[in-house]
Design a protein around this motif. Structure first.
Motif, mmCIF file in Angstrom:
data_model
loop_
_atom_site.group_PDB
_atom_site.id
_atom_site.type_symbol
_atom_site.label_atom_id
_atom_site.label_comp_id
_atom_site.label_asym_id
_atom_site.label_seq_id
_atom_site.Cartn_x
_atom_site.Cartn_y
_atom_site.Cartn_z
ATOM 1 N N ILE A 31 0.815 -1.312 0.039
ATOM 2 C CA ILE A 31 0.180 0.082 0.123
ATOM 3 C C ILE A 31 0.897 1.375 -0.077
ATOM 4 N N ALA A 32 2.035 1.267 0.725
ATOM 5 C CA ALA A 32 2.964 2.489 0.927
ATOM 6 C C ALA A 32 3.427 2.718 -0.357
ATOM 7 N N PHE A 56 3.426 0.283 8.297
ATOM 8 C CA PHE A 56 4.214 0.624 7.409
ATOM 9 C C PHE A 56 3.566 1.672 6.451
ATOM 10 N N LEU A 57 2.311 2.302 6.729
ATOM 11 C CA LEU A 57 1.712 3.123 5.992
ATOM 12 C C LEU A 57 2.716 4.429 6.128
ATOM 13 N N GLY A 58 2.726 4.938 4.699
ATOM 14 C CA GLY A 58 3.750 6.017 4.711
ATOM 15 C C GLY A 58 5.137 5.748 4.594
ATOM 16 N N LEU A 80 10.713 5.837 8.046
ATOM 17 C CA LEU A 80 11.992 6.455 6.889
ATOM 18 C C LEU A 80 11.281 7.369 6.045
ATOM 19 N N LEU A 81 10.359 8.274 6.646
ATOM 20 C CA LEU A 81 9.710 9.089 5.918
ATOM 21 C C LEU A 81 10.766 10.261 5.371
ATOM 22 N N VAL A 86 2.569 12.955 6.535
ATOM 23 C CA VAL A 86 1.860 11.913 6.890
ATOM 24 C C VAL A 86 0.594 12.469 7.992
ATOM 25 N N THR A 87 -0.515 12.418 7.795
ATOM 26 C CA THR A 87 -1.652 12.692 8.899
ATOM 27 C C THR A 87 -2.420 11.441 9.092
#
Length: 168
Positions: A31-32, A56-58, A80-81, A86-87
Motif C-alpha cells: 500500500i505504501a 508501514f503506511l507512509g 523512514l519518511l 503523513v496525517t
C-alpha cells in the motif's frame, strides 16, 4: 496508479482470506509503495471501515507528497519518511516515525511504544499521549503542545538556573 487503485487494494486486502491476511507487514508495504508511486500528490485513505491496521503506511513517503489516513493505523507509520507529510486522524501503533529522515508526521490521538525510534530529522506531532519515546537521534517531537524532544527548558526556569549560578 490512481487513488482508486490504492483504495481497491486496501479493500481487497481487508477482505482477504487467511493466507493473504497473514501478510501483515508486506501488505502495508504494498500500500505504501502504491501511494509513493501514485499520480496524485495528495492521497486520502479512509481506514475507519477496515478491520485490519496495516503497518508501514507512509513508508519512505517522498517530499511533495501528502498522505491523509482517516482512522487508526498499525505499527511503523511514517517509517523512514523522506520529506513527505503523513496525517493520521486516529491512533498509531508502536514505532511511529521510526527512522524518519525528514518531513512531518501528525498523529491525531496517541502513539504506542518506541515512538520516534532512530529518528534523524523531521517533525513528529502526537496530539494525545505517547506511550513511550524511542531512542531519538534528531528531529522534533511534540506531545500535545509540549516539545518532548529535544527537551526545552522554559525561559523562566533557564533564567532562574542562571541566576542561581551567579549568586554562588
Amino acid at each position: 496508479r490512481s487513488v482508486e487503485d490504492v483504495e481497491d487494494m486496501c479493500m481487497e486486502l481487508d477482505g482477504a482470506a487467511a493466507p493473504l491476511a497473514s501478510l501483515g507487514a508486506p501488505s502495508g508495504l504494498f500500500i505504501a509503495a502504491m501511494c509513493n508511486q501514485s499520480e496524485e500528490r495528495d492521497i486520502t485513505l479512509n481506514l475507519r471501515s477496515m478491520t485490519r491496521r496495516w503497518p508501514f503506511l507512509g513508508y519512505r513517503l517522498p517530499r511533495g507528497r501528502r498522505l491523509f489516513l482517516e482512522g487508526d493505523v498499525g505499527d511503523f507509520v511514517g517509517a523512514l519518511l523522506e520529506g513527505g507529510e503523513v496525517t493520521v486522524t486516529g491512533n498509531a501503533g508502536n514505532y511511529a516515525g521510526i527512522g524518519m529522515k525528514d518531513g512531518r508526521l501528525h498523529i491525531g490521538y496517541s502513539s504506542g511504544k518506541h515512538t520516534g525510534e532512530g529518528m534523524r530529522g523531521g517533525v513528529l506531532e502526537i496530539k494525545g499521549r505517547i506511550a513511550e519515546l524511542g531512542k531519538v537521534k534528531d528531529g522534533a517531537i511534540y506531545e500535545g503542545e509540549q516539545q518532548v524532544f529535544p527537551t526545552r527548558v522554559a525561559p523562566s526556569a533557564a533564567k532562574a538556573a542562571s541566576s542561581k549560578r551567579k549568586t554562588r
